[in-house]
Every structure is written in structure tokens, then in C-alpha cells.
Motif scaffolding. Structure first.
Motif, PDB file in Angstrom:
ATOM      1  N   ARG A 199       0.821  -1.209   0.000  1.00 14.87           N
ATOM      2  CA  ARG A 199       0.000   0.000   0.000  1.00 14.87           C
ATOM      3  C   ARG A 199       0.858   1.263   0.000  1.00 14.87           C
ATOM      4  NH1 ARG A 199      -3.299   1.079   4.096  1.00 14.87           N
ATOM      5  NH2 ARG A 199      -5.026   1.756   2.816  1.00 14.87           N
ATOM      6  N   LEU A 200       1.955   1.228   0.749  1.00 13.01           N
ATOM      7  CA  LEU A 200       2.862   2.374   0.766  1.00 13.01           C
ATOM      8  C   LEU A 200       3.538   2.554  -0.584  1.00 13.01           C
ATOM      9  CD1 LEU A 200       4.426   1.877   4.291  1.00 13.01           C
ATOM     10  CD2 LEU A 200       2.883   3.723   3.589  1.00 13.01           C
ATOM     11  N   GLU A 201       3.906   1.450  -1.215  1.00 12.81           N
ATOM     12  CA  GLU A 201       4.540   1.522  -2.538  1.00 12.81           C
ATOM     13  C   GLU A 201       3.583   2.106  -3.568  1.00 12.81           C
ATOM     14  OE1 GLU A 201       5.780  -2.535  -2.854  1.00 12.81           O
ATOM     15  OE2 GLU A 201       7.600  -2.176  -1.656  1.00 12.81           O
TER      16      GLU A 201
ATOM     17  N   GLY B 191      15.821  -5.419  16.418  1.00  9.53           N
ATOM     18  CA  GLY B 191      15.736  -6.853  16.646  1.00  9.53           C
ATOM     19  C   GLY B 191      14.450  -7.245  17.346  1.00  9.53           C
ATOM     20  N   ALA B 192      14.558  -8.082  18.350  1.00  6.61           N
ATOM     21  CA  ALA B 192      13.387  -8.599  19.065  1.00  6.61           C
ATOM     22  C   ALA B 192      12.624  -7.522  19.824  1.00  6.61           C
ATOM     23  CB  ALA B 192      13.816  -9.706  20.022  1.00  6.61           C
ATOM     24  N   ALA B 193      13.251  -6.362  20.060  1.00  7.56           N
ATOM     25  CA  ALA B 193      12.547  -5.270  20.750  1.00  7.56           C
ATOM     26  C   ALA B 193      11.405  -4.733  19.892  1.00  7.56           C
ATOM     27  CB  ALA B 193      13.515  -4.150  21.105  1.00  7.56           C
ATOM     28  N   GLY B 194      11.550  -4.852  18.587  1.00  6.79           N
ATOM     29  CA  GLY B 194      10.487  -4.455  17.671  1.00  6.79           C
ATOM     30  C   GLY B 194      10.300  -2.960  17.556  1.00  6.79           C
ATOM     31  N   PHE B 195       9.062  -2.575  17.365  1.00 12.17           N
ATOM     32  CA  PHE B 195       8.735  -1.187  17.059  1.00 12.17           C
ATOM     33  C   PHE B 195       7.604  -0.696  17.958  1.00 12.17           C
ATOM     34  CE2 PHE B 195      10.547  -3.229  13.397  1.00 12.17           C
ATOM     35  CZ  PHE B 195      11.542  -2.341  13.032  1.00 12.17           C
ATOM     36  N   SER B 196       7.580   0.610  18.163  1.00 14.45           N
ATOM     37  CA  SER B 196       6.554   1.196  19.036  1.00 14.45           C
ATOM     38  C   SER B 196       5.453   1.900  18.245  1.00 14.45           C
ATOM     39  CB  SER B 196       7.198   2.185  20.008  1.00 14.45           C
ATOM     40  OG  SER B 196       7.761   3.269  19.297  1.00 14.45           O
ATOM     41  N   GLY B 197       5.615   2.006  16.945  1.00 18.92           N
ATOM     42  CA  GLY B 197       4.616   2.673  16.127  1.00 18.92           C
ATOM     43  C   GLY B 197       5.160   2.996  14.751  1.00 18.92           C
ATOM     44  N   SER B 198       4.411   3.813  14.026  1.00 25.89           N
ATOM     45  CA  SER B 198       4.781   4.165  12.657  1.00 25.89           C
ATOM     46  C   SER B 198       4.376   5.599  12.346  1.00 25.89           C
ATOM     47  CB  SER B 198       4.061   3.254  11.650  1.00 25.89           C
ATOM     48  OG  SER B 198       4.385   1.916  11.840  1.00 25.89           O
ATOM     49  N   LEU B 199       5.017   6.152  11.314  1.00 25.39           N
ATOM     50  CA  LEU B 199       4.670   7.471  10.808  1.00 25.39           C
ATOM     51  C   LEU B 199       4.589   7.397   9.288  1.00 25.39           C
ATOM     52  CD1 LEU B 199       4.306  10.587  10.994  1.00 25.39           C
ATOM     53  CD2 LEU B 199       6.810  10.740  10.924  1.00 25.39           C
ATOM     54  N   VAL B 200       3.500   7.918   8.737  1.00 32.00           N
ATOM     55  CA  VAL B 200       3.342   8.070   7.295  1.00 32.00           C
ATOM     56  C   VAL B 200       2.949   9.513   7.049  1.00 32.00           C
ATOM     57  CG1 VAL B 200       1.996   7.408   5.252  1.00 32.00           C
ATOM     58  CG2 VAL B 200       2.585   5.679   6.974  1.00 32.00           C
ATOM     59  N   VAL B 201       3.626  10.157   6.114  1.00 29.54           N
ATOM     60  CA  VAL B 201       3.221  11.485   5.659  1.00 29.54           C
ATOM     61  C   VAL B 201       2.973  11.358   4.168  1.00 29.54           C
ATOM     62  CG1 VAL B 201       3.850  13.916   5.391  1.00 29.54           C
ATOM     63  CG2 VAL B 201       4.567  12.661   7.447  1.00 29.54           C
ATOM     64  N   ALA B 202       1.738  11.650   3.765  1.00 28.30           N
ATOM     65  CA  ALA B 202       1.363  11.479   2.365  1.00 28.30           C
ATOM     66  C   ALA B 202       0.263  12.463   1.983  1.00 28.30           C
ATOM     67  CB  ALA B 202       0.884  10.047   2.123  1.00 28.30           C
ATOM     68  N   GLU B 203       0.074  12.602   0.682  1.00 27.56           N
ATOM     69  CA  GLU B 203      -0.947  13.494   0.154  1.00 27.56           C
ATOM     70  C   GLU B 203      -2.260  12.738  -0.050  1.00 27.56           C
ATOM     71  OE1 GLU B 203      -1.727  16.225  -3.805  1.00 27.56           O
ATOM     72  OE2 GLU B 203       0.302  15.536  -3.361  1.00 27.56           O
ATOM     73  N   PHE B 204      -3.337  13.358   0.410  1.00 25.12           N
ATOM     74  CA  PHE B 204      -4.687  12.821   0.221  1.00 25.12           C
ATOM     75  C   PHE B 204      -5.604  13.973  -0.158  1.00 25.12           C
ATOM     76  CE2 PHE B 204      -2.638   9.809   3.050  1.00 25.12           C
ATOM     77  CZ  PHE B 204      -3.016   8.587   2.505  1.00 25.12           C
ATOM     78  N   GLU B 205      -6.763  13.647  -0.722  1.00 21.79           N
ATOM     79  CA  GLU B 205      -7.722  14.666  -1.144  1.00 21.79           C
ATOM     80  C   GLU B 205      -8.353  15.388   0.037  1.00 21.79           C
ATOM     81  OE1 GLU B 205     -10.638  12.999  -3.762  1.00 21.79           O
ATOM     82  OE2 GLU B 205      -9.112  12.227  -5.133  1.00 21.79           O
ATOM     83  N   SER B 206      -8.455  14.686   1.168  1.00 17.89           N
ATOM     84  CA  SER B 206      -9.116  15.277   2.335  1.00 17.89           C
ATOM     85  C   SER B 206      -8.712  14.511   3.587  1.00 17.89           C
ATOM     86  CB  SER B 206     -10.637  15.201   2.171  1.00 17.89           C
ATOM     87  OG  SER B 206     -11.054  13.841   2.166  1.00 17.89           O
ATOM     88  N   LEU B 207      -9.056  15.067   4.731  1.00 16.78           N
ATOM     89  CA  LEU B 207      -8.822  14.395   5.999  1.00 16.78           C
ATOM     90  C   LEU B 207      -9.596  13.077   6.040  1.00 16.78           C
ATOM     91  CD1 LEU B 207      -7.619  14.333   8.846  1.00 16.78           C
ATOM     92  CD2 LEU B 207      -9.528  15.774   9.591  1.00 16.78           C
TER      93      LEU B 207
ATOM     94  N   GLY C 234       3.268   9.207  -6.517  1.00 11.36           N
ATOM     95  CA  GLY C 234       3.904  10.477  -6.193  1.00 11.36           C
ATOM     96  C   GLY C 234       3.290  11.177  -4.999  1.00 11.36           C
ATOM     97  N   ARG C 235       2.595  10.432  -4.142  1.00  9.04           N
ATOM     98  CA  ARG C 235       1.886  11.021  -3.008  1.00  9.04           C
ATOM     99  C   ARG C 235       2.579  10.800  -1.665  1.00  9.04           C
ATOM    100  NH1 ARG C 235      -3.545   8.084  -3.554  1.00  9.04           N
ATOM    101  NH2 ARG C 235      -3.906   9.117  -1.572  1.00  9.04           N
ATOM    102  N   LEU C 236       3.570   9.935  -1.617  1.00 14.18           N
ATOM    103  CA  LEU C 236       4.237   9.600  -0.355  1.00 14.18           C
ATOM    104  C   LEU C 236       5.429  10.510  -0.108  1.00 14.18           C
ATOM    105  CD1 LEU C 236       4.369   7.617   2.054  1.00 14.18           C
ATOM    106  CD2 LEU C 236       5.903   6.222   0.655  1.00 14.18           C
ATOM    107  N   VAL C 237       5.437  11.173   1.046  1.00 12.61           N
ATOM    108  CA  VAL C 237       6.570  12.012   1.438  1.00 12.61           C
ATOM    109  C   VAL C 237       7.574  11.184   2.221  1.00 12.61           C
ATOM    110  CG1 VAL C 237       7.283  14.025   2.789  1.00 12.61           C
ATOM    111  CG2 VAL C 237       5.169  14.107   1.443  1.00 12.61           C
ATOM    112  N   LEU C 238       7.083  10.426   3.203  1.00 11.48           N
ATOM    113  CA  LEU C 238       7.941   9.546   3.981  1.00 11.48           C
ATOM    114  C   LEU C 238       7.092   8.548   4.739  1.00 11.48           C
ATOM    115  CD1 LEU C 238       7.971  10.274   7.303  1.00 11.48           C
ATOM    116  CD2 LEU C 238       9.031  12.315   6.413  1.00 11.48           C
ATOM    117  N   ALA C 239       7.717   7.441   5.099  1.00 12.26           N
ATOM    118  CA  ALA C 239       7.029   6.416   5.884  1.00 12.26           C
ATOM    119  C   ALA C 239       8.067   5.564   6.587  1.00 12.26           C
ATOM    120  CB  ALA C 239       6.157   5.539   4.992  1.00 12.26           C
ATOM    121  N   GLY C 240       7.740   5.147   7.795  1.00  8.26           N
ATOM    122  CA  GLY C 240       8.638   4.250   8.501  1.00  8.26           C
ATOM    123  C   GLY C 240       8.183   4.004   9.925  1.00  8.26           C
ATOM    124  N   PRO C 241       8.774   2.989  10.534  1.00  3.05           N
ATOM    125  CA  PRO C 241       8.426   2.641  11.909  1.00  3.05           C
ATOM    126  C   PRO C 241       9.303   3.375  12.925  1.00  3.05           C
ATOM    127  CG  PRO C 241       9.889   0.987  11.047  1.00  3.05           C
ATOM    128  CD  PRO C 241       9.664   1.982   9.934  1.00  3.05           C
TER     129      PRO C 241
END
Length: 99
Positions: free
Chosen positions: A27-29, A52-68, A35-42
Motif C-alpha cells: 500500500r505504501l509503494e 531486533g526482538a525489541a520491535g517497534f513502538s509505532g509508525s509514521l506516514v506522511v502522504a498526500e490525500f484529497e481530504s482528511l 507520487g503522493r508519499l513524502v515519507l514512511a517508517g516505523p
């Protein structure tokens, strides 16, 4: 307009993340290819690029959309949401200043 999608993981989310990561990345790809994705990552759960095994605490995606509403609908359809990876997801407008 740009929107920030800020997600917080449940505790010990790594196995759930890994199980649906390919669908999440697809979906991110698509956003990137449009051409709508500015950045994405955990957010690593520890101070390391490879937590490693500690994993991730969340994610951030910044992208263009038509509306909230469109940004919220996209976020709600994320495979990580369906798999129960996220405890919460916040979507809000984002104004890019730099770079």
C-alpha cells in the motif's frame, strides 16, 4: 494536502507486524508510485536502526490525500489495523516547511 498518520503499536507487536508487512508495504509503494508519499517508517522500540526482538513502538506516514476523511479511510484500511498491530492511529493535517 499532506496528512500525518501517526500510529502507536500494541505491546509486543513484532510478530503481528511481520505477518502482514508485505501487504502494508504494498500500500505504501502504491502511494509512492503515485507520487503522493513524502515519507514512511516505523519507530524502533529502542535507540537502534535495527531493534531486533525489541520491535517497534509505532509508525509514521506522511502522504498526500484529497481530504482528511480520505486520509482516515486509507489509514483505517491498513493491514496493520486489521491485524491488531496498532493500539491507536491519529490522522491530522501536516504542513511541510523543510526541506
Amino acid at each position: 494536502m499532506l496528512y500525518a498518520i501517526i500510529s502507536d503499536d500494541i505491546e509486543e507487536s513484532l510478530a503481528k507486524r511481520q505477518s502482514v508487512r508485505p501487504a502494508h508495504l504494498e500500500r505504501l509503494e502504491t502511494l509512492r508510485d503515485e507520487g503522493r508519499l513524502v515519507l514512511a517508517g516505523p519507530h524502533p522500540a529502542i535507540d537502534s536502526n535495527d531493534p531486533g526482538a525489541a520491535g517497534f513502538s509505532g509508525s509514521l506516514v506522511v502522504a498526500e490525500f484529497e481530504s482528511l476523511e480520505a486520509a482516515r479511510a486509507w489509514a483505517d484500511a491498513d493491514p496493520y489495523v486489521a491485524a491488531g498491530v496498532y493500539a491507536s492511529v491519529t490522522v491530522k493535517p501536516f504542513k511541510r516547511v523543510l526541506p
